[in-house]
Design a protein around this motif. Structure first.
Motif, PDB file in Angstrom:
ATOM      1  N   TYR A 155      21.635 -33.293  16.713  1.00  0.00           N
ATOM      2  CA  TYR A 155      20.523 -34.172  17.072  1.00  0.00           C
ATOM      3  C   TYR A 155      20.214 -34.082  18.564  1.00  0.00           C
ATOM      4  CZ  TYR A 155      17.834 -38.439  17.847  1.00  0.00           C
ATOM      5  OH  TYR A 155      16.865 -39.329  18.227  1.00  0.00           O
ATOM      6  N   PHE A 156      21.273 -34.003  19.379  1.00  0.00           N
ATOM      7  CA  PHE A 156      21.084 -33.936  20.828  1.00  0.00           C
ATOM      8  C   PHE A 156      20.956 -32.500  21.344  1.00  0.00           C
ATOM      9  CE2 PHE A 156      23.065 -38.193  20.544  1.00  0.00           C
ATOM     10  CZ  PHE A 156      22.131 -38.904  21.275  1.00  0.00           C
ATOM     11  N   LYS A 157      20.898 -31.548  20.427  1.00  0.00           N
ATOM     12  CA  LYS A 157      20.849 -30.136  20.820  1.00  0.00           C
ATOM     13  C   LYS A 157      19.585 -29.815  21.596  1.00  0.00           C
ATOM     14  CE  LYS A 157      20.710 -25.498  18.792  1.00  0.00           C
ATOM     15  NZ  LYS A 157      20.701 -24.719  17.542  1.00  0.00           N
ATOM     16  N   THR A 158      18.459 -30.274  21.102  1.00  0.00           N
ATOM     17  CA  THR A 158      17.185 -29.967  21.749  1.00  0.00           C
ATOM     18  C   THR A 158      16.397 -31.250  21.978  1.00  0.00           C
ATOM     19  OG1 THR A 158      16.204 -29.576  19.566  1.00  0.00           O
ATOM     20  CG2 THR A 158      17.002 -27.652  20.767  1.00  0.00           C
ATOM     21  N   GLY A 159      15.566 -31.201  22.992  1.00  0.00           N
ATOM     22  CA  GLY A 159      14.708 -32.338  23.297  1.00  0.00           C
ATOM     23  C   GLY A 159      13.291 -32.099  22.788  1.00  0.00           C
ATOM     24  N   LYS A 160      12.334 -32.632  23.485  1.00  0.00           N
ATOM     25  CA  LYS A 160      10.934 -32.510  23.088  1.00  0.00           C
ATOM     26  C   LYS A 160      10.385 -31.144  23.481  1.00  0.00           C
ATOM     27  CE  LYS A 160       9.882 -37.462  23.510  1.00  0.00           C
ATOM     28  NZ  LYS A 160       9.032 -38.464  24.192  1.00  0.00           N
ATOM     29  N   ASN A 161       9.321 -30.738  22.773  1.00  0.00           N
ATOM     30  CA  ASN A 161       8.571 -29.562  23.195  1.00  0.00           C
ATOM     31  C   ASN A 161       7.124 -29.970  23.477  1.00  0.00           C
ATOM     32  OD1 ASN A 161       7.258 -29.660  20.632  1.00  0.00           O
ATOM     33  ND2 ASN A 161       8.838 -28.374  19.745  1.00  0.00           N
ATOM     34  N   MET A 162       6.287 -28.994  23.780  1.00  0.00           N
ATOM     35  CA  MET A 162       4.930 -29.307  24.243  1.00  0.00           C
ATOM     36  C   MET A 162       4.094 -30.031  23.198  1.00  0.00           C
ATOM     37  SD  MET A 162       4.290 -28.514  27.397  1.00  0.00           S
ATOM     38  CE  MET A 162       2.508 -28.354  27.387  1.00  0.00           C
ATOM     39  N   THR A 163       4.384 -29.819  21.912  1.00  0.00           N
ATOM     40  CA  THR A 163       3.586 -30.487  20.884  1.00  0.00           C
ATOM     41  C   THR A 163       3.776 -32.001  20.901  1.00  0.00           C
ATOM     42  OG1 THR A 163       5.350 -30.127  19.248  1.00  0.00           O
ATOM     43  CG2 THR A 163       3.611 -28.461  19.375  1.00  0.00           C
ATOM     44  N   HIS A 164       4.872 -32.480  21.509  1.00  0.00           N
ATOM     45  CA  HIS A 164       5.127 -33.923  21.568  1.00  0.00           C
ATOM     46  C   HIS A 164       4.265 -34.607  22.625  1.00  0.00           C
ATOM     47  CE1 HIS A 164       8.905 -32.620  19.566  1.00  0.00           C
ATOM     48  NE2 HIS A 164       8.762 -33.758  18.932  1.00  0.00           N
ATOM     49  N   ILE A 165       3.822 -33.864  23.615  1.00  0.00           N
ATOM     50  CA  ILE A 165       3.103 -34.506  24.723  1.00  0.00           C
ATOM     51  C   ILE A 165       1.656 -34.029  24.871  1.00  0.00           C
ATOM     52  CG2 ILE A 165       5.252 -34.839  25.989  1.00  0.00           C
ATOM     53  CD1 ILE A 165       4.309 -32.600  27.907  1.00  0.00           C
TER      54      ILE A 165
END
Length: 302
Positions: A155-165
């Motif tokens: 779950y903590f492996k990756t954060g947000k990417n550009m599609t989130h913002i």
């Protein structure tokens, strides 16, 4: 006899914790399109550190339950060692970055270094949970706790990417005399006719439209912009060589709307692939800003 059984259970706990800690690190370690960590030597370094972290977490629990509080000292020493890992990654990447046609940038490098340090702590957490539940209950409860801890690590492996913002759109690259635009966003002045012809033939334009005021500030961050340019250039290549500043990919803001205009020169002109690459670019932790959470934010009442 009781001491022997306790000792045997502690041994089982250490092995269960070690197994799940190493499994967690192996799952989290992946060489992707960015080719980092390098294969095989970069992976060997990080797997070795993962084994050490798993061993520390697995042994710490039996030691603490046995009232051997010096185990805390070993964990403190391990934390210092993993901070040194972060420094090592930072220095290595900064040296390599000088040889890139489109550099990662300092913010991206710091984010990568932080990830490698943080994942060792996730390994310690996983091995400690597996070891603890094995000691308190049974090995199968330890295995269940280890699997749950691996899930937390994933779950903590990756954060947000550009599609989130931001909403990603393909836009026209146009030249108005020597002035280069992506949509209606001015990018730069291109002096040489040969460069203008190459840009008209090979250039790809993208727009990142922020979804909210927080995203607008994040897209304005120079480190985030450089990460975008580097990742797209890594995936699609870059149609330039050294000493050609007019062919350098660039990202500029529309100051009124906060939209980010991105100009790239990929080796293979494919706007759809460029948009797909942009969507996968990570949002850097150091670039995230949340002005709306401030008491003086734009949506707060006086």
């Amino acid at each position: 006899m009781i001491a022997h059984m306790l000792s045997q259970k502690e041994t089982v706990a250490v092995f269960v914790g070690l197994f799940f800690g190493i499994a967690s690190r192996l799952y989290l370690l992946r060489t992707d399109y960015r080719q980092y960590p390098t294969y095989p030597h970069g992976k060997i370094i990080h797997v070795s550190l993962g084994v050490i972290a798993a061993g520390l977490g697995a042994v710490a629990v039996p030691a603490l339950l046995d009232k051997n509080y010096t185990a805390v000292t070993f964990l403190t020493v391990a934390a210092q060692q993993f901070r040194d890992v972060r420094n090592m990654e930072r220095q290595s990447l900064m040296q390599v970055d000088q040889m890139e046609l489109v550099p990662r940038g300092v913010s991206y490098i710091e984010g990568i270094a932080m990830v490698f340090e943080g994942r060792n702590y996730l390994v310690i957490f996983t091995s400690m949970m597996a070891s603890l539940f094995t000691l308190l209950f049974a090995w199968y409860w330890g295995a269940a706790a280890g699997l749950a801890a691996v899930g937390v690590s994933i779950y903590f492996k990756t954060g947000k990417n550009m599609t989130h913002i931001a909403d990603i759109r393909i836009s026209e690259v146009r030249l108005d005399g020597p002035n280069l635009y992506v949509g209606d966003i001015y990018i730069m002045n291109v002096g040489l006719e040969s460069d203008r012809e190459l840009i008209a033939r090979q250039g790809v334009g993208l727009l990142a439209v922020p979804k909210n005021p927080d995203a607008r500030v994040t897209l304005a961050n120079l480190g985030q912009r450089q990460a975008i340019l580097h990742d797209i250039s890594t995936v699609l290549g870059v149609y330039r060589d050294t000493g050609e500043p007019a062919l350098m990919p660039m990202a500029k803001l529309h100051l009124d709307s906060g939209t980010l205009g991105i100009f790239v020169l990929p080796q293979v002109k494919d706007a759809q692939k460029a948009a797909a690459a942009l969507k996968r670019v990570p949002v850097l932790e150091s670039a995230i800003r949340m002005p709306t959470e401030s008491a003086a934010g734009p949506h707060k009442e006086a």
